[in-house]
Design a protein around this motif. Structure first.
Motif, PDB file in Angstrom:
ATOM      1  N   LEU A  48       0.838  -1.208   0.000  1.00  0.00           N
ATOM      2  CA  LEU A  48       0.000   0.000   0.000  1.00  0.00           C
ATOM      3  C   LEU A  48       0.870   1.253   0.000  1.00  0.00           C
ATOM      4  CD1 LEU A  48      -2.995  -0.603   2.424  1.00  0.00           C
ATOM      5  CD2 LEU A  48      -3.034  -0.345  -0.050  1.00  0.00           C
ATOM      6  N   TYR A  49       1.915   1.237   0.812  1.00  0.00           N
ATOM      7  CA  TYR A  49       2.857   2.356   0.865  1.00  0.00           C
ATOM      8  C   TYR A  49       3.463   2.597  -0.526  1.00  0.00           C
ATOM      9  CZ  TYR A  49       7.256   4.787   1.755  1.00  0.00           C
ATOM     10  OH  TYR A  49       8.306   5.662   1.702  1.00  0.00           O
ATOM     11  N   LEU A  50       3.908   1.530  -1.178  1.00  0.00           N
ATOM     12  CA  LEU A  50       4.510   1.665  -2.510  1.00  0.00           C
ATOM     13  C   LEU A  50       3.479   2.111  -3.547  1.00  0.00           C
ATOM     14  CD1 LEU A  50       6.814  -1.480  -2.460  1.00  0.00           C
ATOM     15  CD2 LEU A  50       7.529   0.930  -2.260  1.00  0.00           C
ATOM     16  N   ALA A  51       2.264   1.606  -3.451  1.00  0.00           N
ATOM     17  CA  ALA A  51       1.201   2.047  -4.360  1.00  0.00           C
ATOM     18  C   ALA A  51       0.934   3.535  -4.182  1.00  0.00           C
ATOM     19  CB  ALA A  51      -0.071   1.234  -4.116  1.00  0.00           C
ATOM     20  N   LYS A  52       0.896   3.972  -2.921  1.00  0.00           N
ATOM     21  CA  LYS A  52       0.679   5.392  -2.627  1.00  0.00           C
ATOM     22  C   LYS A  52       1.815   6.231  -3.198  1.00  0.00           C
ATOM     23  CE  LYS A  52      -0.808   8.282   1.191  1.00  0.00           C
ATOM     24  NZ  LYS A  52      -2.064   8.683   0.590  1.00  0.00           N
ATOM     25  N   LYS A  53       3.043   5.760  -3.049  1.00  0.00           N
ATOM     26  CA  LYS A  53       4.200   6.469  -3.621  1.00  0.00           C
ATOM     27  C   LYS A  53       4.103   6.528  -5.143  1.00  0.00           C
ATOM     28  CE  LYS A  53       6.803   7.699  -0.163  1.00  0.00           C
ATOM     29  NZ  LYS A  53       7.063   9.100   0.100  1.00  0.00           N
ATOM     30  N   ASN A  54       3.466   5.517  -5.752  1.00  0.00           N
ATOM     31  CA  ASN A  54       3.265   5.494  -7.200  1.00  0.00           C
ATOM     32  C   ASN A  54       2.069   6.334  -7.640  1.00  0.00           C
ATOM     33  OD1 ASN A  54       5.422   3.762  -7.598  1.00  0.00           O
ATOM     34  ND2 ASN A  54       4.159   1.920  -7.648  1.00  0.00           N
ATOM     35  N   GLY A  55       1.359   6.938  -6.687  1.00  0.00           N
ATOM     36  CA  GLY A  55       0.249   7.825  -7.020  1.00  0.00           C
ATOM     37  C   GLY A  55      -1.134   7.283  -6.745  1.00  0.00           C
ATOM     38  N   ALA A  56      -1.239   6.088  -6.192  1.00  0.00           N
ATOM     39  CA  ALA A  56      -2.559   5.527  -5.894  1.00  0.00           C
ATOM     40  C   ALA A  56      -3.217   6.289  -4.759  1.00  0.00           C
ATOM     41  CB  ALA A  56      -2.446   4.052  -5.521  1.00  0.00           C
ATOM     42  N   ARG A  57      -4.513   6.379  -4.840  1.00  0.00           N
ATOM     43  CA  ARG A  57      -5.315   6.940  -3.763  1.00  0.00           C
ATOM     44  C   ARG A  57      -5.804   5.768  -2.919  1.00  0.00           C
ATOM     45  NH1 ARG A  57      -9.804  11.571  -4.728  1.00  0.00           N
ATOM     46  NH2 ARG A  57     -10.231  11.954  -2.542  1.00  0.00           N
ATOM     47  N   ILE A  58      -5.704   5.885  -1.594  1.00  0.00           N
ATOM     48  CA  ILE A  58      -6.128   4.834  -0.677  1.00  0.00           C
ATOM     49  C   ILE A  58      -7.400   5.306   0.027  1.00  0.00           C
ATOM     50  CG2 ILE A  58      -5.466   3.314   1.231  1.00  0.00           C
ATOM     51  CD1 ILE A  58      -3.526   3.168  -1.201  1.00  0.00           C
ATOM     52  N   VAL A  59      -8.463   4.523  -0.117  1.00  0.00           N
ATOM     53  CA  VAL A  59      -9.772   4.867   0.434  1.00  0.00           C
ATOM     54  C   VAL A  59     -10.225   3.720   1.330  1.00  0.00           C
ATOM     55  CG1 VAL A  59     -12.181   5.254  -0.196  1.00  0.00           C
ATOM     56  CG2 VAL A  59     -10.377   6.313  -1.538  1.00  0.00           C
ATOM     57  N   VAL A  60     -10.842   4.058   2.455  1.00  0.00           N
ATOM     58  CA  VAL A  60     -11.324   3.053   3.399  1.00  0.00           C
ATOM     59  C   VAL A  60     -12.832   3.188   3.570  1.00  0.00           C
ATOM     60  CG1 VAL A  60     -11.202   2.219   5.785  1.00  0.00           C
ATOM     61  CG2 VAL A  60      -9.132   3.040   4.647  1.00  0.00           C
ATOM     62  N   VAL A  61     -13.531   2.037   3.524  1.00  0.00           N
ATOM     63  CA  VAL A  61     -14.951   1.958   3.863  1.00  0.00           C
ATOM     64  C   VAL A  61     -15.015   1.032   5.064  1.00  0.00           C
ATOM     65  CG1 VAL A  61     -17.266   1.316   3.091  1.00  0.00           C
ATOM     66  CG2 VAL A  61     -15.595   2.206   1.422  1.00  0.00           C
ATOM     67  N   ASN A  62     -15.404   1.589   6.215  1.00  0.00           N
ATOM     68  CA  ASN A  62     -15.353   0.809   7.456  1.00  0.00           C
ATOM     69  C   ASN A  62     -16.153   1.540   8.538  1.00  0.00           C
ATOM     70  OD1 ASN A  62     -14.165  -1.581   8.609  1.00  0.00           O
ATOM     71  ND2 ASN A  62     -12.857  -0.277   9.852  1.00  0.00           N
ATOM     72  N   PRO A  63     -16.745   0.808   9.476  1.00  0.00           N
ATOM     73  CA  PRO A  63     -17.457   1.476  10.563  1.00  0.00           C
ATOM     74  C   PRO A  63     -16.549   2.243  11.524  1.00  0.00           C
ATOM     75  CG  PRO A  63     -18.187  -0.798  10.361  1.00  0.00           C
ATOM     76  CD  PRO A  63     -16.980  -0.636   9.479  1.00  0.00           C
ATOM     77  N   PHE A  64     -15.268   1.898  11.572  1.00  0.00           N
ATOM     78  CA  PHE A  64     -14.348   2.488  12.535  1.00  0.00           C
ATOM     79  C   PHE A  64     -13.126   3.040  11.817  1.00  0.00           C
ATOM     80  CE2 PHE A  64     -10.723   1.769  15.525  1.00  0.00           C
ATOM     81  CZ  PHE A  64     -11.086   2.708  16.479  1.00  0.00           C
ATOM     82  N   LYS A  65     -12.701   4.226  12.196  1.00  0.00           N
ATOM     83  CA  LYS A  65     -11.471   4.802  11.637  1.00  0.00           C
ATOM     84  C   LYS A  65     -10.283   4.153  12.338  1.00  0.00           C
ATOM     85  CE  LYS A  65     -12.366   9.269   9.695  1.00  0.00           C
ATOM     86  NZ  LYS A  65     -11.966  10.663   9.703  1.00  0.00           N
ATOM     87  N   GLU A  66      -9.705   3.173  11.684  1.00  0.00           N
ATOM     88  CA  GLU A  66      -8.596   2.419  12.250  1.00  0.00           C
ATOM     89  C   GLU A  66      -7.349   3.302  12.350  1.00  0.00           C
ATOM     90  OE1 GLU A  66      -9.048  -0.562  13.343  1.00  0.00           O
ATOM     91  OE2 GLU A  66     -10.799  -1.311  12.267  1.00  0.00           O
TER      92      GLU A  66
END
Length: 190
Positions: A48-66
Motif C-alpha cells: 500500500l505504501y509503494l502504491a501510494k508512492k506510485n500515485g494511488a489513492r487509498i480509500v477506506v470503507v469501514n465502521p471504525f477509523k482504524e
C-alpha cells in the motif's frame, strides 16, 4: 472465507482473488473495505505504501477509523519508519452491516452519471444488469442512507473517486465476510 468464496463464485465465476500485488502497485485507487491490514496483514502495508508512492489513492470503507490506517510506520522504508506515513486519503464510515446499502447508493449515483458505467462492458460481459437497474430504481437514497449510515454526499464522493480511476483494486476481509450477510456483501462489492 466461505462468504468470499461463495460471493466471488456467484458473481465472477472464480472463487479466489483475481488480482496480484503487482496490480495493487499499478492501481490508481485501492479501496480497503471492512479490513484493517495495519493489524491483520502488515506485509500488505508495504505494498500500500509503494502504491501510494506510485500515485494511488487509498480509500477506506469501514465502521471504525482504524488508527493504523491513518498513520503507519513501514519498517523497510527509513523515512516511513522514522516519521510514519499517512496511508488513507479518504474515509467512508458506514454502519456495521451497511456495506451493501452503501454500494447500492454508489451504484445509483454511477448510473445517473454520464460515462461512469462502461455500457459496452455491461452489455457484452454481464448478466442481470437490467434487473439490478430496476432494483436500484426502487431504492430511495433516504432508505440507503438509513441502512448504510452514510450520506448521499458520501455516496456521490465515493462514486466520483471510483469513476475517476482507470485501475482500481478492491480489498476486503473479515469485516465483510464474517457478517451475517457476508455473501451478499461480497456480491454487492463485486
Amino acid at each position: 472465507h466461505a462468504a468470499s468464496t461463495l460471493g466471488l463464485k456467484a458473481t465472477i465465476g472464480v472463487a479466489a482473488s483475481t488480482c496480484s500485488l503487482q496490480d495493487v502497485l499499478e492501481s490508481d485507487l485501492v479501496v480497503l473495505w471492512g479490513t484493517n491490514p495495519a493489524n491483520n496483514q502488515p506485509v500488505f502495508m508495504k505494498y500500500l505504501y509503494l502504491a501510494k508512492k506510485n500515485g494511488a489513492r487509498i480509500v477506506v470503507v469501514n465502521p471504525f477509523k482504524e488508527p493504523g490506517l491513518e498513520r503507519y510506520w513501514v519498517p523497510s522504508n527509513i523515512e516511513s519508519a522514522v516519521f510514519g506515513t499517512q496511508m488513507t486519503d479518504d474515509w467512508f464510515v458506514v454502519h456495521t452491516g451497511g456495506d451493501a446499502a452503501f454500494v447500492n447508493g454508489v451504484l445509483k449515483v454511477l448510473l445517473e452519471t454520464p460515462g461512469a458505467i462502461d455500457e459496452e462492458f455491461v452489455r457484452t460481459r454481464t448478466d442481470g444488469f437490467d434487473a439490478l437497474r430496476d432494483t436500484l430504481a426502487a431504492q430511495s437514497f433516504e432508505a440507503l442512507e438509513a441502512a448504510s449510515g452514510a450520506t448521499k454526499a458520501d455516496m456521490e464522493r465515493f462514486a466520483s473517486i471510483y469513476a475517476g480511476a482507470q485501475r482500481a483494486v478492491l480489498v476486503w476481509s473479515m469485516g465483510i465476510t464474517q457478517h451475517h450477510c457476508g455473501v451478499e456483501n461480497v456480491a454487492a462489492i463485486v
